[in-house]
Design a protein around this motif. Structure first.
Motif, PDB file in Angstrom:
ATOM      1  N   ASN A   1      26.194 -52.719  29.194  1.00 10.21           N
ATOM      2  CA  ASN A   1      27.405 -52.387  29.927  1.00 10.21           C
ATOM      3  C   ASN A   1      28.466 -53.393  29.541  1.00 10.21           C
ATOM      4  O   ASN A   1      28.210 -54.587  29.634  1.00 10.21           O
ATOM      5  N   TYR A   2      29.641 -52.949  29.161  1.00  9.55           N
ATOM      6  CA  TYR A   2      30.674 -53.945  28.862  1.00  9.55           C
ATOM      7  C   TYR A   2      31.397 -54.344  30.138  1.00  9.55           C
ATOM      8  O   TYR A   2      32.077 -53.531  30.774  1.00  9.55           O
ATOM      9  N   ILE A   3      31.247 -55.587  30.529  1.00 12.57           N
ATOM     10  CA  ILE A   3      32.033 -56.179  31.616  1.00 12.57           C
ATOM     11  C   ILE A   3      32.610 -57.445  31.015  1.00 12.57           C
ATOM     12  O   ILE A   3      31.849 -58.336  30.611  1.00 12.57           O
ATOM     13  N   ALA A   4      33.915 -57.506  30.891  1.00 13.86           N
ATOM     14  CA  ALA A   4      34.555 -58.620  30.184  1.00 13.86           C
ATOM     15  C   ALA A   4      34.029 -59.956  30.688  1.00 13.86           C
ATOM     16  O   ALA A   4      33.901 -60.172  31.895  1.00 13.86           O
ATOM     17  N   GLY A   5      33.731 -60.839  29.768  1.00 14.74           N
ATOM     18  CA  GLY A   5      33.304 -62.179  30.137  1.00 14.74           C
ATOM     19  C   GLY A   5      31.856 -62.289  30.589  1.00 14.74           C
ATOM     20  O   GLY A   5      31.435 -63.326  31.058  1.00 14.74           O
ATOM     21  N   THR A   6      31.100 -61.202  30.448  1.00 13.97           N
ATOM     22  CA  THR A   6      29.666 -61.262  30.745  1.00 13.97           C
ATOM     23  C   THR A   6      28.910 -60.796  29.496  1.00 13.97           C
ATOM     24  O   THR A   6      29.497 -60.205  28.594  1.00 13.97           O
ATOM     25  N   PRO A   7      27.619 -61.051  29.463  1.00 12.36           N
ATOM     26  CA  PRO A   7      26.860 -60.723  28.252  1.00 12.36           C
ATOM     27  C   PRO A   7      26.910 -59.232  27.914  1.00 12.36           C
ATOM     28  O   PRO A   7      26.902 -58.379  28.795  1.00 12.36           O
ATOM     29  N   TYR A   8      26.948 -58.957  26.627  1.00 15.04           N
ATOM     30  CA  TYR A   8      27.015 -57.595  26.111  1.00 15.04           C
ATOM     31  C   TYR A   8      25.950 -57.523  25.021  1.00 15.04           C
ATOM     32  O   TYR A   8      26.242 -57.686  23.843  1.00 15.04           O
ATOM     33  N   VAL A   9      24.707 -57.359  25.446  1.00 13.85           N
ATOM     34  CA  VAL A   9      23.580 -57.485  24.513  1.00 13.85           C
ATOM     35  C   VAL A   9      22.755 -56.198  24.460  1.00 13.85           C
ATOM     36  O   VAL A   9      22.642 -55.560  23.418  1.00 13.85           O
ATOM     37  N   GLY A  10      22.145 -55.800  25.577  1.00 13.83           N
ATOM     38  CA  GLY A  10      21.369 -54.561  25.589  1.00 13.83           C
ATOM     39  C   GLY A  10      20.081 -54.622  24.800  1.00 13.83           C
ATOM     40  O   GLY A  10      19.752 -53.710  24.042  1.00 13.83           O
ATOM     41  N   MET A  11      19.345 -55.701  24.987  1.00 13.71           N
ATOM     42  CA  MET A  11      18.078 -55.819  24.264  1.00 13.71           C
ATOM     43  C   MET A  11      17.164 -56.771  25.026  1.00 13.71           C
ATOM     44  O   MET A  11      17.586 -57.838  25.445  1.00 13.71           O
ATOM     45  N   ASN A  12      15.929 -56.331  25.226  1.00 17.85           N
ATOM     46  CA  ASN A  12      14.884 -57.243  25.681  1.00 17.85           C
ATOM     47  C   ASN A  12      14.152 -57.710  24.438  1.00 17.85           C
ATOM     48  O   ASN A  12      13.720 -56.892  23.628  1.00 17.85           O
ATOM     49  N   VAL A  13      14.014 -59.008  24.282  1.00 16.64           N
ATOM     50  CA  VAL A  13      13.409 -59.557  23.074  1.00 16.64           C
ATOM     51  C   VAL A  13      12.295 -60.516  23.473  1.00 16.64           C
ATOM     52  O   VAL A  13      12.429 -61.254  24.449  1.00 16.64           O
ATOM     53  N   VAL A  14      11.198 -60.477  22.730  1.00 15.70           N
ATOM     54  CA  VAL A  14      10.113 -61.443  22.913  1.00 15.70           C
ATOM     55  C   VAL A  14       9.712 -61.964  21.537  1.00 15.70           C
ATOM     56  O   VAL A  14       9.248 -61.205  20.689  1.00 15.70           O
ATOM     57  N   MET A  15       9.902 -63.252  21.305  1.00 16.26           N
ATOM     58  CA  MET A  15       9.637 -63.823  19.971  1.00 16.26           C
ATOM     59  C   MET A  15       8.272 -64.493  19.900  1.00 16.26           C
ATOM     60  O   MET A  15       7.747 -64.971  20.897  1.00 16.26           O
ATOM     61  N   THR A  16       7.752 -64.543  18.694  1.00 16.88           N
ATOM     62  CA  THR A  16       6.497 -65.251  18.435  1.00 16.88           C
ATOM     63  C   THR A  16       6.617 -65.954  17.084  1.00 16.88           C
ATOM     64  O   THR A  16       7.557 -65.703  16.331  1.00 16.88           O
TER      65      THR A  16
END
Lengths: 665, 190
Positions: free
Chosen positions: A511-526
């Motif tokens: 969701n674009y809300i100015a000044g907040t994160p605009y990512v749209g991804m859950n990530v888990v690294m190894t």
């Protein structure tokens, strides 16, 4: 995983399936009238009651052959791109080189030279005597966040810029090892800016020019202070935190202009590079990374090498609607300059949001390299490394401007180790890719087509919303992140500090809300293959392969430094500052500092004529956010998935910024 | 013959327990289509527990949704939609501090969290005043408190719909151990 092992596993699994099918009675039903296969059905042997003429069992031998063929198919073998095994260059072969400025024993910009190579001609500290190196003095910065900056040394004064709150210290080197503070400048940035800094509140260092120290603050001020007195000369606000903008990069001064760029690729920011007048701080030009050609400063001189990068207003037409206005392409990395061609080179960051489904198109000019004329800002060429980037592969990594023997000629190239896992070697006059070879394990792409410059994507790694994609290598921080490499003309090798991480990800609607994160991804690294999360690779650009490689347990998030003493310095996230042999990678010396190292090592000649080496210790940054931000390791998606790979870091280091200075006895 | 009175005697408390369970269950699953929770900002909320002299009573404003499973799952959805998750991840933090641990910079009470969302905080928490309707803020408060186990167990959702980002189990019900302590195996949870 090796190809041979994959084939064995494939065969093993397939044979089990075949045996199961044989046991259950796997049959094709033949349409009696037209003789074509109509349907593939599972039928239990006990229920098979139709006449044998109307069905036939597919012979087991046939299925076995199909299986064998499938398991040796080429796409199975080429599922991952692996870097070539390291090999030392044969003696006598021509090596990469560079034209050096006269050595002044100073360090006036983060990368020392405009060519961005981080090489010092000081040679008192050598591979033979570095084992005697010892700390001579230290300095606490009073800041606990990640210290990614490089200290500067100019006129026997050392300048240190801390992460937020961006304190600038001037230390007097003429008073011996006590190095008292001459002055301190506090820009008092807005504390709210901390909430829009994606990956810790770092700063990558100031620059010296024209008697001034110039630096960026987290809340988007570019400030010049008098290097002698610490008095503010000018202060220009160039960005807005309420739109998600911050500044973390180290400026470069070219021809009386201060070049600066913004951060915020995770906040729906529109990226730009600005040129400020060195004397007054007024903005001379702004080159956006997205939008119409008039705002990207693309004009008559723009001649990209590949047809894919040609066309009018690509910064608009490769997006849907007005998405380019919040599409990322920030400029938070490194800038280099070639005075002969009069071109500056820099990369642009990832497109936003990370979720690729929400931004159809190539998303120009994100994840690209620009070559611009600094006088006007005009683009001369551009090349998009990762069109329609899927995995946050920013293109902001450093560009080292060196000369490489290539197919019988000396080519003036830029070396760009990209987050997508390839070391690009490009003709820096034209933007032609001469080679693009993997330096890490890659599953997301199958290489770069040198004929048209296209990155060949692996379709199975293109995740959709709500879909989990596994084994994405390299992970979002890339094969290598911001941590800058160095180059030694004595060895012809580029020393790449980098990580070895893979990830699973799940697209979400952003969701674009100015000044907040605009990512749209859950990530888990190894950790990637081998289980080690970091590496130091000595890259031979003439051969397009590693000369040698050192593995590190944790990501190597510090820069590297190469010296004429044939020593390469780097630090580890558990606090070891290390020296290795530039030719062979042999470990020569190490010292444990107070906190994890993610800074940029530098060296200088002191007023006493001795060579010193300095490094900031103080863990943080994206990789160290779990310690710097006290994050909770039980949530694997914390810090955009980095915490999953760094759960053990709190047991290996604690936070706190300290400068360490080393010398021979 | 002898059993009947016994059975009758036993039936009454059973009925009472059953009725009580039904009432609790109804509250847990209660959905409100016309929201009328307190619309005003909780007043006289203190962020500091240090007060000159004797502690004065602080007026507590209970969260109307504290034990509602529906509000909590709505809060979880809104936590993603309003980009809270962009900074606080799924509770572990990132740009912002973690919310699943036992450290509360600006207070853990429902009214404290409500005010933090509305007012913002000077080290980076944006102010969402005028951006999020009050009922949704209370739903967010419910979800945020559930992350560290501050809401009743009965109101917590059994599992998340997304990738398994907590080690061991998909359930979020165990998210109540203190910060940085190692979670026991999933089988040890109720």
């Amino acid at each position: 995983m090796s190809v041979a092992r994959e084939q064995v596993e494939c065969l093993h699994h397939s044979l089990i399936i075949l045996l199961c099918l044989a046991a259950r009675g796997y049959a094709f039903r033949d349409d009696a009238r037209n003789g074509r296969f109509r349907a593939l059905i599972f039928t239990h042997p006990m229920t098979l009651r139709m006449s044998y003429e109307r069905r036939f069992r597919v012979p087991f031998r046939f299925l076995l052959l199909v299986t064998l063929a499938a398991c040796t198919r080429e796409d199975v073998a080429s599922r991952a791109r692996e870097p070539a095994a390291p090999a030392l260059p044969a003696s006598g072969t021509p090596r990469a080189t560079v034209t050096l400025d006269a050595e002044d024993g100073q360090w006036t910009r983060a990368a020392k030279s405009l060519s961005g190579i981080r090489y010092s001609q000081l040679a008192q500290i050598t591979a033979d005597n570095v084992r005697n190196l010892r700390p001579v003095w230290t300095f606490s910065t009073s800041v606990l966040r990640g210290h990614e900056e490089a200290p500067l040394v100019v006129n026997n004064t050392m300048y240190i810029l801390t992460p937020y709150p961006n304190l600038l210290y001037a230390l007097d080197l003429t008073k011996g090892d006590s190095a008292p503070t001459k002055w301190m400048y506090n820009p008092k940035p807005q504390s709210e800016a901390q909430g829009v800094a994606c990956c810790d509140v770092v700063n990558r260092g100031p620059v010296f020019a024209n008697g001034s120290i110039i630096f960026n603050t987290l809340d988007n001020h570019v400030i010049a202070v008098d290097a002698a007195t610490g008095a503010e000369k000018w202060n220009t606000k160039v960005g807005e935190i309420n739109n998600g903008e911050t500044m973390t990069m180290s400026p470069l001064v070219v021809k009386n202009m201060v070049l600066v760029g913004n951060s915020g690729g995770e906040m729906g920011v529109r990226g730009w590079l600005k040129a400020l007048d060195l004397g007054s701080g007024s903005v001379r030009w702004t080159a956006y990374s997205t939008g119409p050609d008039s705002e990207v400063l693309i004009g008559a001189r723009f001649k990209p090498h590949y047809p894919k990068d040609r066309g009018k207003d690509l910064g608009v037409s490769t997006w849907t609607g007005a998405q380019w206005k919040i599409g990322g392409g920030t400029v938070w990395g490194w800038i280099s300059y070639d005075p002969t061609l009069n071109l500056v080179y820099y990369g642009t960051a990832n497109p936003g949001p990370w979720n690729p489904d929400q931004r159809p198109g190539d998303n120009k000019w994100t994840s690209s390299i620009f070559a611009r004329d600094p006088d006007t800002g005009e683009a001369v060429w551009a090349y998009q490394m990762s069109p329609h980037d899927l995995h946050d592969y920013d293109g902001v990594n450093e560009n080292l401007l060196i000369d490489v023997p290539w197919k019988g000629q000396t080519r003036h190239v830029l070396i760009h180790p990209d987050r997508n896992g390839y070391v690009y070697m490009m003709d820096r006059a034209t933007g032609e890719v001469l080679s693009a070879e993997p330096f890490v394990h890659i599953t997301t792409t199958h290489g770069v087509d040198l004929a048209n410059g296209m990155l060949r994507y692996e379709p199975s790694k293109h995740g959709r919303v709500g879909e989990v994609v596994r084994d994405i290598c390299p992970a979002s921080p890339g094969g290598k992140d911001w941590q800058p490499s160095s180059f030694s003309p004595r060895t012809g090798l580029v020393y790449l500090p980098h990580q070895n991480l893979c990830q699973d990800s799940e697209g979400l609607e952003a969701n674009y809300i100015a000044g907040t994160p605009y990512v749209g991804m859950n990530v888990v690294m190894t950790a990637g293959p081998g289980g080690n999360r970091g590496e130091l690779t000595a890259w031979d650009p003439a051969a397009g392969r590693a000369a040698w490689k050192l593995t590190e347990d944790l990501p190597v998030w510090s820069g590297t430094l190469a010296t004429a003493g044939d020593v390469v310095f780097y630090g580890t996230m558990d606090g070891w500052f290390k020296a290795v042999d530039a030719r062979t990678g042999a470990k020569l010396w190490q010292y444990k500092t107070g906190s994890g190292i993610i800074g940029q090592p530098m060296t200088y000649r002191g007023p006493d004529g001795k060579q010193y080496v300095a490094i900031m210790s103080g863990v943080g940054g994206w990789a160290g956010a779990i310690v710097a931000g006290n994050l909770d390791p039980r949530d694997s998606t914390a810090a955009l998935g980095m915490v999953a790979a760094m759960k053990d870091l709190p047991s290996k280091t604690t936070k706190g910024g300290t400068l360490y200075v080393f010398a021979l006895p | 013959m002898m059993l009947r009175p016994l059975a009758c005697r036993a039936r009454t408390p059973l009925l009472l327990v059953g009725a009580a369970l039904a009432v609790v269950g109804c509250r847990r699953e209660e959905r409100r289509f016309r929201e009328s929770p307190p619309a005003t900002t909780p007043s006289a909320v203190r962020v500091s527990a240090l007060q000159p002299g004797t502690m004065a009573d602080t007026s507590h404003m209970p969260n109307p949704y504290e034990s509602s499973a529906y509000a909590q799952s709505e809060g979880q959805r809104l936590f993603g939609w309003y980009n809270c998750a962009g900074c606080h991840a799924n509770g572990g933090g990132g740009m912002g501090p973690p919310l699943m641990d036992d450290e509360w910079i600006y207070g853990s009470s429902p009214e404290n969290i409500y005010n933090t969302i509305i007012q913002g905080r000077p080290n980076g928490m944006p102010s969402f005043a005028g951006k999020i309707p009050s009922p949704q803020i209370w739903q967010l408060v419910t979800y945020v408190r559930s992350l560290s186990g501050l809401t009743p167990m009965s109101g917590r959702s059994a599992r998340t719909e997304h990738m398994n980002f907590y080690q061991g189990a998909q359930s979020m019900q165990g998210a109540q151990t203190p910060k940085n302590s190692f979670r026991p195996p999933a089988s040890e949870f109720p």
